[in-house]
Design an enzyme around this catalytic site. Structure first.
Site, PDB file in Angstrom:
ATOM      1  N   ASP A 249     -53.853   5.347  51.485  1.00 51.43           N
ATOM      2  CA  ASP A 249     -54.414   4.004  51.457  1.00 51.43           C
ATOM      3  C   ASP A 249     -53.409   3.009  50.904  1.00 51.43           C
ATOM      4  OD1 ASP A 249     -56.830   4.632  52.352  1.00 51.43           O
ATOM      5  OD2 ASP A 249     -57.857   4.601  50.418  1.00 51.43           O
ATOM      6  N   LYS A 271     -55.285  -0.588  54.442  1.00 53.92           N
ATOM      7  CA  LYS A 271     -56.292  -1.468  55.013  1.00 53.92           C
ATOM      8  C   LYS A 271     -56.540  -2.617  54.050  1.00 53.92           C
ATOM      9  CE  LYS A 271     -59.566   1.495  55.572  1.00 53.92           C
ATOM     10  NZ  LYS A 271     -60.544   2.429  56.078  1.00 53.92           N
ATOM     11  N   GLY A 303     -58.551   6.159  43.794  1.00 52.81           N
ATOM     12  CA  GLY A 303     -59.735   6.497  43.007  1.00 52.81           C
ATOM     13  C   GLY A 303     -60.319   7.827  43.410  1.00 52.81           C
ATOM     14  N   MET A 384     -64.675  -4.120  44.990  1.00 51.94           N
ATOM     15  CA  MET A 384     -64.376  -5.109  46.044  1.00 51.94           C
ATOM     16  C   MET A 384     -65.158  -6.398  45.791  1.00 51.94           C
ATOM     17  SD  MET A 384     -64.349  -2.533  49.305  1.00 51.94           S
ATOM     18  CE  MET A 384     -65.579  -1.401  48.690  1.00 51.94           C
TER      19      MET A 384
HETATM   20  N1  SAH Z   1     -62.324   5.058  46.169  1.00 49.17           N
HETATM   21  C1  SAH Z   1     -61.940   3.995  45.281  1.00 49.17           C
HETATM   22  C2  SAH Z   1     -62.557   2.688  45.663  1.00 49.17           C
HETATM   23  C3  SAH Z   1     -62.106   2.168  46.968  1.00 49.17           C
HETATM   24  S1  SAH Z   1     -62.752   0.585  47.301  1.00 49.17           S
HETATM   25  C4  SAH Z   1     -62.271   4.397  43.860  1.00 49.17           C
HETATM   26  O1  SAH Z   1     -62.967   5.374  43.664  1.00 49.17           O
HETATM   27  O2  SAH Z   1     -61.808   3.734  42.944  1.00 49.17           O
HETATM   28  C5  SAH Z   1     -61.460  -0.454  46.712  1.00 49.17           C
HETATM   29  C6  SAH Z   1     -61.868  -1.146  45.463  1.00 49.17           C
HETATM   30  O3  SAH Z   1     -61.762  -0.242  44.375  1.00 49.17           O
HETATM   31  C7  SAH Z   1     -60.999  -2.301  45.071  1.00 49.17           C
HETATM   32  O4  SAH Z   1     -61.372  -3.483  45.739  1.00 49.17           O
HETATM   33  C8  SAH Z   1     -61.286  -2.399  43.600  1.00 49.17           C
HETATM   34  O5  SAH Z   1     -62.512  -3.021  43.365  1.00 49.17           O
HETATM   35  C9  SAH Z   1     -61.413  -0.948  43.212  1.00 49.17           C
HETATM   36  N2  SAH Z   1     -60.163  -0.387  42.709  1.00 49.17           N
HETATM   37  C10 SAH Z   1     -59.478   0.635  43.201  1.00 49.17           C
HETATM   38  N3  SAH Z   1     -58.388   0.894  42.451  1.00 49.17           N
HETATM   39  C11 SAH Z   1     -58.391   0.002  41.469  1.00 49.17           C
HETATM   40  C12 SAH Z   1     -57.538  -0.270  40.361  1.00 49.17           C
HETATM   41  N4  SAH Z   1     -56.433   0.455  40.121  1.00 49.17           N
HETATM   42  N5  SAH Z   1     -57.845  -1.280  39.550  1.00 49.17           N
HETATM   43  C13 SAH Z   1     -58.956  -2.018  39.739  1.00 49.17           C
HETATM   44  N6  SAH Z   1     -59.791  -1.819  40.759  1.00 49.17           N
HETATM   45  C14 SAH Z   1     -59.535  -0.817  41.615  1.00 49.17           C
END
Ligand code: SAH
Length: 463
Positions: A249, A271, A303, A384
């Site tokens: 990603d 994306k 994440g 998001m």
């Molecule tokens: N699967 C991911 C989320 C994907 S959606 C997870 O579990 O974290 C993408 C959103 O995740 C971003 O818009 C933000 O809101 C959040 N996000 C992901 N990584 C981040 C980070 N390092 N710091 C802050 N927000 C994060």
């Protein structure tokens, strides 16, 4: 391409050549490799051609060509080395339905004869449309050197063995078998034991291939955590260590990609929310195609892959092809972020449930149970949520949420440039717009950083 290359079936068909000198002999040497019936017509015929006729390789008509001589011929060569005579005989052959080639006369020829590398049944034809015969000869010499003379023998023997190989499943397994045969077992067997050694070697090779299953592709759907490589699970690290292909990603950091096996192919399937990007279906297809090629694919998601990761679509694509897969969880942004503000996602007496919600989905701003969220003590982690902050703020206030409810925004969680902004629901906007965050950010509704001093500092900075 002015000339279209094809391989013409000439077995048992007539090829007629007019001429009896050097040009005729040069063409005949080539034509005698075919299984066509050759007829040479000329008043004056060289000794070598007579010799070939005696050996049964061709038939001679020892006079100048006449109408009727080219009847039923597939091909006709005019090789008299005399323009007028060539024109005369070509007109006859043409009228009688043969395709005509006049030696050294490209313009009046209906076809040309390529330079040929002969490893029958493997034949390489090289043509330059008359532009660069020297080049054709150089390519021919190069290929002659590269293709072992045993190739023809092996191809002939291989052809008789094709049926036996049907026992292997089509595709990669069969390709692997033939590759080992032509480039390993076959040449070795031929060198060691001659032609008779090849079939037994083929049989042994087939047995080995039937017994061993080809390397099967797999997919690991891996959570990369929020960015700090130390927040990777050991399982995720091991998967990266073994990956043939890593499809990641946009949010996965370079530091984490560094950990992938050095030989791994790294593909950015990044994306942008709302923006144009690689379509999910293209990503699904990419994962599947690499796995079907027998590769260990690591699909690396920021994440945790199970949180707003479109994981299920990828799983469905993988399952549709019976590809084995694993899900390796990761630390979701909410977990890492809440730790960095010294809070818990749930707390006895405050909230016994926590919601992970998204600010927008594929259709636009996402709706939620605002009424329930507006109740005192509720906690939600908003993913998001940058663009939708004003929408969320409005909905919650409209449903009676306390304007003083703490709200904390954490940008670039766990990374060197992490930033914590503490505010309240009433101040969420314009605070967020003013902060003009460029990195990913997660918003906690109902949580303030434990460190009150930090909170005060941040409040001042962004007020
Ligand atoms: N699967 C991911 C989320 C994907 S959606 C997870 O579990 O974290 C993408 C959103 O995740 C971003 O818009 C933000 O809101 C959040 N996000 C992901 N990584 C981040 C980070 N390092 N710091 C802050 N927000 C994060």
């Amino acid at each position: 391409m002015k000339h279209f290359p094809i391989f013409l079936a000439v077995e048992g068909r007539r090829i007629v050549l007019s001429g009896g000198g050097d040009a005729a002999m040069a063409k005949l040497r080539l034509l005698m490799k075919t299984e066509a019936h050759l007829t040479v017509i000329a008043a004056d015929i060289a000794g070598d051609i007579h010799k070939w006729a005696d050996q049964g390789k061709l038939r001679i008509i020892a006079r100048a060509m006449e109408p009727g001589d080219a009847l039923c011929a597939a091909l006709f060569y005019a090789a008299n080395e005399d323009d007028a005579e060539d024109a005369r005989v070509s007109a006859i052959a043409h009228a009688e339905g043969a395709l005509v080639n006049i030696v050294d006369n490209l313009a009046d020829s209906q076809f040309i004869t390529p330079a040929i590398v002969d490893r029958d049944p493997v034949t390489v034809a090289i043509g330059t449309e008359g532009a660069a015969p020297v080049l054709a000869r150089a390519i021919k010499a190069d290929l002659e050197e590269r293709l072992p003379t045993s190739l023809g023998v092996l191809a002939r023997i291989g052809k008789t063995f094709r049926h036996a190989v049907d026992i292997l499943p089509m595709g990669r397994k069969r390709r692997d078998f033939w590759t080992s045969f032509y480039f390993g077992t076959g040449p070795k067997a031929l060198a060691d034991n001659g032609e008779f050694g090849v079939i037994p070697a083929l049989e042994t090779l087939l047995d080995t291939h039937v017994m061993t299953t080809a390397k099967e592709g797999t997919v690991d759907l891996v959570g990369a955590g929020p960015g700090d490589p130390e927040l990777l699970t050991l399982k995720a690290r091991n998967a990266l260590d073994k990956a043939d292909v890593v499809i990641h990603d946009r949010l996965v950091t370079g530091e984490i990609l560094e950990l992938a096996r050095r030989e791994a192919i790294i593909i950015d399937a990044g994306k942008e929310g709302f923006g144009k990007s690689m379509a999910q279906s293209d990503i699904d297809a990419l994962i599947v195609s690499h796995a079907l090629d027998g590769r260990h694919v690591v699909r690396l998601k920021a994440g945790d892959p199970t949180v707003f990761g479109r994981l299920d679509e990828e799983i469905e694509a993988i399952e549709a092809h019976d590809i084995p897969y694993r899900i390796i969880p990761g630390i979701t942004a909410a977990s890492a972020a809440v730790a960095n503000i010294g809070q818990s996602l749930t707390k006895r007496g405050r909230n016994s449930a926590v919601r992970l919600i998204t600010g927008h989905d594929t259709k636009g701003y996402a709706d939620h149970d605002w009424k329930a969220l507006a109740a005192p003590g509720e906690v939600a982690a908003i993913y998001m949520g940058k663009k939708s902050a004003r929408f969320i703020q409005g909905r919650l206030l409209m449903h009676g949420a306390d304007p003083a409810t703490p709200v904390t925004i954490i940008e670039n969680v766990s990374r060197a440039d992490q930033q914590i902004i503490a505010t309240t629901l009433a101040e969420l906007e314009p605070t967020l717009s003013k902060a003009d965050l460029k990195g990913p950010a997660i918003t906690f509704y109902g949580l303030a950083p434990r460190d009150a001093a930090a909170q005060a500092r941040q409040l001042k900075e962004f007020a």
